[in-house]
Design an enzyme around this catalytic site. Structure first.
Site, PDB file in Angstrom:
ATOM      1  CD  GLU B  49      -1.377  -2.178   2.219  1.00 43.45           C
ATOM      2  OE1 GLU B  49      -0.397  -2.820   1.794  1.00 43.45           O
ATOM      3  OE2 GLU B  49      -1.946  -2.435   3.289  1.00 43.45           O
ATOM      4  CG  ASN B  50       4.752   1.122   1.658  1.00 48.82           C
ATOM      5  OD1 ASN B  50       4.286   0.000   1.462  1.00 48.82           O
ATOM      6  ND2 ASN B  50       6.043   1.337   1.727  1.00 48.82           N
TER       7      ASN B  50
END
Lengths: 239, 223
Positions: B49-50
């Site tokens: 997600e990052n």
């Protein structure tokens, strides 16, 4: 058009009490440690800027960065998705004592609310959080048979960003996954302040490689050897 | 065979269903273990997600780059063909339905596909991260979990008692005893440990296990 400032104090000196401050970074990756350090130092000397609302994915780790801001007592409210870390003491103590406010936002919603503010879109619908506690009180609408929750833009007075390269016009590149929220925050804040590892002349970044176009950036300072939050944490450092 | 699968064995079973060419997000913690058991010969692109597609294993100790981490904030490496992107693009990949598979952990799963995996209720600091986004993102949202809690209560239930992460979002559950699909708001049993009767399994499950078609033996190597 030269956005470069002489030093960090000149770039951050007008951030006031009660300001909303977006801070780039995901954990230690992309955390602008030196910009944060300047705010903490000024607060310790002058008592300002205090009562800040800080917007970040997390709520600090150990005694560095945002955790150090919280420890110093200058943060009134955190807007974040994940206020836990390997050492969440600073936030946890104050939160459980009722001395800091928390607005918990799902991570993708946090990103999109910031993007929407930067793009001039006051609200949008997302499937995220439908039917959960985090959607309570928010308008819901049905599109093509699915339910979506209305979320609002998230603006800020200031964004503090760590970049790899900047040119004098404010075009930016980042280092690996350190970009995370920074390009969004740069769009959403009234004033975007960047610490860059290196500042180059216009033309020094290939236009094909620019990640954040300079229109979203207001002030740049060079921090040639930036500290990395995770490295500091592992050294047991305090800020 | 032992009375239940180990976590590694649950992860192994889940990994067998990841198709060649899939874009996959593995939740923080236990689900990360699934990557270890990806079958030979299949290419899988992992999303974090990052802001990375195509990350690989952890680097050797001493070679960490702390600007190159996953959603669990652990250091990773890059595979050839990897890409970086900002958070809005990352969650466009999630919510926009571009991921093929997401594999998450769970506190409770209800027979209608509701998932609770982010909060154990009041008294602690709430933290949600990307879980509420991920459950609406992938084409398949699978859960890996022990079949029962540490004190023996069912984790597959009629209705979740803990705060929800998402409504009707889970499509398949891999447990320490069985593989269960969620179809039309019912638990449909697909596989169970050969040493366990349907009655025993039902006794450890908080909602009706429907048998619709055959139930295969859940056979997993020692890993």
């Amino acid at each position: 058009m030269d956005k470069v400032r002489a030093d960090i104090e000149a770039a951050t000196g007008d951030i006031r009490d009660g300001a909303s401050v977006m801070i780039g970074g995901f954990g230690g990756s992309g955390a602008p440690i030196e910009l944060i350090g300047a705010l903490i130092e000024r607060y310790r000397k002058t008592g300002s800027p205090g009562s800040l609302t800080v917007i970040n994915n997390n709520a600090g780790n150990g005694a560095i960065g945002i955790a150090a801001m919280i420890d110093a007592g200058m943060v009134a409210k955190m807007v974040c998705s994940f206020p836990r870390s390997s050492d969440p003491r600073a936030f946890t103590e104050r939160y459980l004592a009722g001395r800091i406010e928390l607005e918990l936002v799902p991570q993708g919603t946090l990103a999109e609310r910031i993007r929407a503010a930067g793009a001039g879109i006051p609200a949008f619908y997302t499937p995220t959080s439908y039917g959960t506690q985090l959607a309570e009180g928010k308008p819901v609408a049905e599109f093509e048979g699915r339910h979506y929750v209305q979320e609002r833009w998230l603006k800020a007075d200031v964004a503090l960003i760590k970049a790899e390269l900047a040119d004098r016009k404010g075009n930016l590149t980042y280092n690996k996954a350190a970009r995370n929220f920074a390009p969004l925050m740069a769009m959403a804040a009234a004033t975007t302040i960047v610490q860059a590892r290196r500042i180059v002349e216009p033309g020094g970044i290939d236009p094909e490689h620019v990640v954040t176009p300079g229109i979203f950036v207001d002030r740049i300072v060079e921090v040639a050897e930036p500290k990395q939050e995770e490295v500091l944490l592992r050294e047991g450092a305090k800020q | 065979m032992s009375a239940k699968l180990s976590n590694a064995q649950i992860a192994w079973r889940a990994a067998q269903d990841i198709p060649d060419g899939a874009y996959v997000n593995l939740g923080i913690g236990f689900p990360e273990m699934v990557a270890k058991f990806k079958p030979e010969g299949r290419e899988v692109v992992y999303h974090t997600e990052n802001g990375i597609l195509g990350f690989g294993e952890a680097p050797p100790a001493g070679q960490e780059d702390w600007d190159l981490i996953n959603a669990g904030k652990k250091p990773v490496t890059l595979k050839p063909g990897a890409a970086f992107f900002h958070h809005a693009d990352s969650f466009a990949m999630v919510r926009g339905g571009h991921l093929d598979v997401a594999i998450l952990g769970a506190f409770e799963i209800a027979e209608n596909g509701d998932l609770a995996n982010w909060s154990t209720g009041p008294g602690s600091v709430p933290a949600v991260g990307g879980a509420m986004d991920l459950v609406h993102g992938a084409k398949r949202v699978a859960v890996i979990t022990d079949h029962v809690t540490k004190d023996g209560r069912p984790k597959l239930v009629k209705k979740c008692s803990l705060p929800l992460t998402g409504v009707g979002c889970v499509t398949r559950v891999y447990t320490s005893l069985a593989v269960v699909d969620i179809v039309d708001k019912r638990f449909v049993l697909r596989e169970k440990l050969p040493g366990m009767s349907l009655e025993e399994l039902q006794g450890l499950t908080g909602a009706k296990l429907v048998v619709d078609g055959g139930v295969k033996d859940l056979i997993v190597p020692e890993v």
